[in-house]
Design a protein around this motif. Structure first.
Motif, PDB file in Angstrom:
ATOM      1  N   TYR A 117      -9.393   7.844   1.352  1.00  0.00           N
ATOM      2  CA  TYR A 117      -9.818   7.073   2.523  1.00  0.00           C
ATOM      3  C   TYR A 117     -10.918   6.093   2.159  1.00  0.00           C
ATOM      4  O   TYR A 117     -11.923   6.443   1.542  1.00  0.00           O
ATOM      5  N   ASP A 118     -10.729   4.842   2.533  1.00  0.00           N
ATOM      6  CA  ASP A 118     -11.694   3.773   2.283  1.00  0.00           C
ATOM      7  C   ASP A 118     -12.049   3.143   3.627  1.00  0.00           C
ATOM      8  O   ASP A 118     -11.247   2.405   4.197  1.00  0.00           O
ATOM      9  N   GLU A 130       0.829  -1.195   0.000  1.00  0.00           N
ATOM     10  CA  GLU A 130       0.000   0.000   0.000  1.00  0.00           C
ATOM     11  C   GLU A 130       0.870   1.253   0.000  1.00  0.00           C
ATOM     12  O   GLU A 130       2.018   1.232   0.413  1.00  0.00           O
ATOM     13  N   TYR A 148      -3.920   2.097   9.757  1.00  0.00           N
ATOM     14  CA  TYR A 148      -3.342   0.979   9.027  1.00  0.00           C
ATOM     15  C   TYR A 148      -4.290   0.483   7.942  1.00  0.00           C
ATOM     16  O   TYR A 148      -5.505   0.783   7.955  1.00  0.00           O
ATOM     17  N   ASP A 149      -3.735  -0.251   7.001  1.00  0.00           N
ATOM     18  CA  ASP A 149      -4.511  -0.855   5.925  1.00  0.00           C
ATOM     19  C   ASP A 149      -4.876  -2.282   6.342  1.00  0.00           C
ATOM     20  O   ASP A 149      -3.992  -3.123   6.522  1.00  0.00           O
ATOM     21  N   GLU A 150      -6.160  -2.545   6.516  1.00  0.00           N
ATOM     22  CA  GLU A 150      -6.584  -3.843   7.016  1.00  0.00           C
ATOM     23  C   GLU A 150      -6.274  -4.969   6.041  1.00  0.00           C
ATOM     24  O   GLU A 150      -6.087  -6.120   6.440  1.00  0.00           O
ATOM     25  N   VAL A 151      -6.206  -4.659   4.748  1.00  0.00           N
ATOM     26  CA  VAL A 151      -5.944  -5.693   3.744  1.00  0.00           C
ATOM     27  C   VAL A 151      -4.488  -6.140   3.786  1.00  0.00           C
ATOM     28  O   VAL A 151      -4.176  -7.330   3.859  1.00  0.00           O
ATOM     29  N   SER A 152      -3.563  -5.166   3.739  1.00  0.00           N
ATOM     30  CA  SER A 152      -2.143  -5.511   3.708  1.00  0.00           C
ATOM     31  C   SER A 152      -1.526  -5.599   5.094  1.00  0.00           C
ATOM     32  O   SER A 152      -0.483  -6.205   5.279  1.00  0.00           O
ATOM     33  N   ALA A 194     -13.710   0.740   4.408  1.00  0.00           N
ATOM     34  CA  ALA A 194     -13.750  -0.717   4.415  1.00  0.00           C
ATOM     35  C   ALA A 194     -12.382  -1.326   4.697  1.00  0.00           C
ATOM     36  O   ALA A 194     -12.294  -2.483   5.134  1.00  0.00           O
ATOM     37  N   ARG A 195     -11.314  -0.563   4.463  1.00  0.00           N
ATOM     38  CA  ARG A 195      -9.976  -1.134   4.666  1.00  0.00           C
ATOM     39  C   ARG A 195      -9.053  -0.278   5.521  1.00  0.00           C
ATOM     40  O   ARG A 195      -8.100  -0.782   6.097  1.00  0.00           O
ATOM     41  N   HIS A 196      -9.303   1.018   5.610  1.00  0.00           N
ATOM     42  CA  HIS A 196      -8.425   1.898   6.389  1.00  0.00           C
ATOM     43  C   HIS A 196      -8.950   2.021   7.806  1.00  0.00           C
ATOM     44  O   HIS A 196     -10.040   2.550   8.036  1.00  0.00           O
ATOM     45  N   LYS A 197      -8.156   1.539   8.768  1.00  0.00           N
ATOM     46  CA  LYS A 197      -8.611   1.437  10.152  1.00  0.00           C
ATOM     47  C   LYS A 197      -7.638   2.143  11.094  1.00  0.00           C
ATOM     48  O   LYS A 197      -6.478   2.376  10.767  1.00  0.00           O
TER      49      LYS A 197
END
Length: 381
Positions: free
Chosen positions: A184-185, A125, A167-171, A187-190
């Motif tokens: 900012y998303d 990311e 942090y990026d939840e996916v990576s 669904a993935r940015h936490k």
């Protein structure tokens, strides 16, 4: 302890005129009262004790790399102004640790810089963004510039600032700061508070990378005293800041006990000096430190770490200036000392009270009198 009528009675330390005390172990260091915190050497005695190197190791030839928070920038600026070799003050370099080093406030991004520079590791990311939310990619020229700095460093000064991260939840990658609003998303940015163990793992990994690629270098870790400007937690920023600093402080302390005996990793208690010696002496914004306090901490750093030490007169002058900037003595004292104004010092000494705490009055007044005598001696010469 005895039981009478269902009431527990405990034996007190004083009984029948005999004073009894608890066993205090082989090493006991007490918390100082205000009277003990009046001298120019009080921070050295009561905050730096136990954290100083066996012998000063910084010379004008020692190549220093300092980054990790805005407090690291203060260290860099001070040492460079005193003619020390600070590689991260080279404004011609395009390394991120030079251009934006004071923005690297969490242990994850500091680790990322070492992994990227030393071993070419890339991250899925876009984790690094500048002050205007621009994306900082994995430019090879920037990596080589960073590697050149790291490969020539004798002393790494790494300042850790906070343990709250986005942090990026996916990576799983942790961002340098936050995420630009336009990308900012949800669904993935936490957002989360990192743990002591995570920060220990990061700092231990940084330690291992430096030992592998720069085995003769020393590492000095410090915790930035600058508090959070805001928290994304549903609690007050004041309490969130306490947790954020505590997580990092515990991580550093546990690593010092684990790795410190090897003689490579050291700790500088800038956080403790600010919060306990000066009682949190921030400016009106309650985040930034006044120049007088910053300068004293840097002067104290020289006293402990540098072969060329400041004079007693310099230490006393910076100490009194810091006390004034922190509101612990007359607020006019800082100006008088900076300008060498003997008449203003006379007016301050003529006051019935110069120190906030009565227990410190005699000692601080004596220090001001010495400064005044020194000015008189210079004028006579």
């Amino acid at each position: 302890m005895s039981r009478k009528a269902n009431t527990l009675e405990f034996q007190h330390t004083r009984k029948e005129g005999v004073l009894r005390t608890w066993f205090r172990g082989e090493q006991t260091n007490f918390n100082p009262d205000f009277a003990r915190m009046a001298g120019a050497d009080s921070a050295l005695k009561w905050a730096v004790d136990g954290w100083a190197p066996e012998a000063p190791m910084v010379t004008p030839e020692t190549r220093i790399c300092a980054f990790g928070s805005c407090f690291a920038a203060n260290i860099s600026n001070w040492l460079a102004s005193r003619n020390y070799s600070v590689l991260t003050k080279d404004q011609g370099s395009n390394a991120y640790v030079v251009k934006c080093g004071e923005g690297m406030v969490n242990s994850f991004v500091i680790r990322q810089q070492f992994e990227w520079a030393f071993e070419g590791k890339r991250f899925e990311e876009e984790l690094w963004h500048g002050y205007s939310a621009e994306s900082y990619g994995y430019d090879e020229a920037v990596r080589e510039a960073t590697l050149d700095i790291f490969s020539n460093t004798d002393l790494f000064i790494l300042t850790f600032g906070l343990s709250e991260v986005w942090y990026d939840e996916v990576s799983g990658g942790v961002f340098w700061r936050s995420i630009p609003e336009d990308v900012y998303d949800p669904a993935r940015h936490k957002f989360r508070v990192t743990t002591v163990e995570e920060n220990k793992d990061n700092i231990r990994a940084i330690y291992a990378l430096i030992r592998k690629h720069r085995p003769d270098a020393k590492i000095l870790a410090t915790l930035s005293p600058v508090p959070l400007i805001a928290t994304f937690r549903p609690v007050s920023c004041i309490s969130a800041n306490s947790v954020s600093k505590a997580v990092l402080r515990v991580a550093l302390d546990e690593l010092m006990r684990e790795l410190g005996p090897e003689g490579v990793l050291h700790y500088w208690p800038s956080y403790e000096i600010v919060t306990d010696v000066f009682h949190s002496p921030f400016k009106q914004d309650r985040r930034h430190l006044p120049r007088g306090v910053l300068d004293f901490i840097m002067m104290l750093f020289e006293e402990v770490w540098c072969v060329e030490k400041p004079t007693d007169e310099e230490m006393t002058r910076h100490w009194l200036t810091a006390l004034s900037a922190a509101g612990l003595v007359s607020d006019r004292l800082e100006t008088a000392l900076r300008d060498g104004n003997g008449r203003m010092l006379d007016r301050i000494l003529a006051k019935r009270k110069v120190a906030r705490h009565p227990e410190q009055e005699e000692a601080i007044r004596a220090q001001i009198e010495r400064m005044r005598a020194g000015l008189a001696g210079e004028a006579a010469a």
